[in-house]
Design an enzyme around this catalytic site. Sequence first.
Site, mmCIF file in Angstrom:
data_model
loop_
_atom_site.group_PDB
_atom_site.id
_atom_site.type_symbol
_atom_site.label_atom_id
_atom_site.label_comp_id
_atom_site.label_asym_id
_atom_site.label_seq_id
_atom_site.Cartn_x
_atom_site.Cartn_y
_atom_site.Cartn_z
ATOM 1 N N ASP A 165 2.575 -1.619 9.966
ATOM 2 C CA ASP A 165 1.427 -2.106 9.213
ATOM 3 C C ASP A 165 0.383 -0.473 8.937
ATOM 4 O O ASP A 165 1.031 0.489 9.448
ATOM 5 C CB ASP A 165 1.156 -2.145 11.110
ATOM 6 C CG ASP A 165 -0.728 -2.753 10.979
ATOM 7 O OD1 ASP A 165 -1.367 -3.112 11.086
ATOM 8 O OD2 ASP A 165 -1.731 -2.192 9.626
ATOM 9 N N ASP A 223 -1.375 -5.781 4.723
ATOM 10 C CA ASP A 223 -0.466 -4.479 5.083
ATOM 11 C C ASP A 223 0.687 -4.611 5.747
ATOM 12 O O ASP A 223 0.590 -3.763 6.975
ATOM 13 C CB ASP A 223 -1.709 -3.413 5.024
ATOM 14 C CG ASP A 223 -2.015 -3.340 6.626
ATOM 15 O OD1 ASP A 223 -2.269 -5.160 6.647
ATOM 16 O OD2 ASP A 223 -2.478 -2.597 6.953
ATOM 17 N N GLU A 224 0.814 -5.710 6.400
ATOM 18 C CA GLU A 224 1.791 -5.646 7.459
ATOM 19 C C GLU A 224 2.943 -6.843 7.060
ATOM 20 O O GLU A 224 2.395 -7.969 6.167
ATOM 21 C CB GLU A 224 0.745 -7.008 8.760
ATOM 22 C CG GLU A 224 0.538 -6.630 9.778
ATOM 23 C CD GLU A 224 -0.469 -6.548 10.691
ATOM 24 O OE1 GLU A 224 0.300 -7.489 11.493
ATOM 25 O OE2 GLU A 224 -1.429 -7.158 9.893
#
Length: 350
Positions: free
Chosen positions: A8, A102-103
């Site tokens: 993350d 983003d993960e």
Amino acid sequence: MRKIIHIDMDCFYAAIEERENPELRGKPVGVGGGSRRGVLTTANYEARKYGCRSAMPVFKARELCPHLILVPVRFDLYRAESARIRAIFGRFTEKIEPLSLDEAYLDVSHLHSSGAAIAREIRAQIREETGLTASAGIGPNKLIAKIASDWNKPDGQHEVRAEDVEDFMSALPVGRLWGIGPKMRGKLEAMGIRTCGELRAMDKIDLARRFGTWGLELHALARGEDDREVSIDRIRKSVSCEHTFTENILTLEALRPQLLAMIDEVREDVERRHADRVIRSLVVKMKFADFTRTTAERAHPELDAGVYAELLEEAWKRGANRPVRLLGAGVRFRDPDDGIQPELFDSAGL
Ligand code: TTP
Ligand code: MG
């Protein structure tokens, strides 16, 4: 034994903006305003010291932090960074499941090095090549990896070994389990259950009696058990919320407030987790007492209660006054690879 890593990025949009504009460094920065109903998509850690948070209305953020610097959202830039980061993941494994820009979950079970060493290497490459920092969680399954990635955030990582899962879960608030929203948390709290340790002490049969199959799932989750595969089936196509009524609903009027509550839930989900996605259409789903079902859908680029109300009527009419046992509301997203002619696509697509 599986080795799962959850990566993350740290205050992703804000970190990119800071990198692009060094003048912002060390100052409180929020990303957002503009469209998206005037809320922050995220804030950097400096701004978080004042209490600024994702999904917070801009006016509120300004109250908390009057010298907040607000920058507009630039999704194209964030998407490009996201692609670079995913390319780095691809050097380590093909089993990558992106959850948002983003993960992602990575399954690295097939590699010999320890999960912690692989995560450290991935984070180093991300930093080196993008100038951004990432946090990682390493565990025997997705549930544990995801919770662990928050443990040493920002720019840190945490590994939970299989033998430490029980301890790790004990003090964890139940709200951290996937699938437990504020409503469910309330129900559990009413039963005196706040932590996974307390949930674990509950009898399996009792949980099943109260919550059905979901109760059985809870029983497993509270133990840190999760056998979901890292699914390489690309990104989510839709988000929805549905509800089966304990007693069938007999009138259109009685369905309306139910629909409004669902739209709110969908909105929250879209804004929290899919703010980068483009909405293609709105959907209302209905199941009737005789188990027939219908779906009303219309191309529309935003969550609009008026359009939902019309879809509700459309579905209701198709039921010809049959009682409703299940109602659902949702959105379908445009595929991120669909290119840049949304209007054309919309009029032809549905
Ligand atoms: P997150 O990973 O939840 O947040 P973050 O990366 O900004 O911060 P953290 O260090 O705590 O991980 O979300 C990733 C990006 O998604 C975030 O930078 C902005 C966007 N986003 C929204 O647009 N709306 C939201 O409500 C949230 C939570 C995130
Ligand atoms: Mg993040």
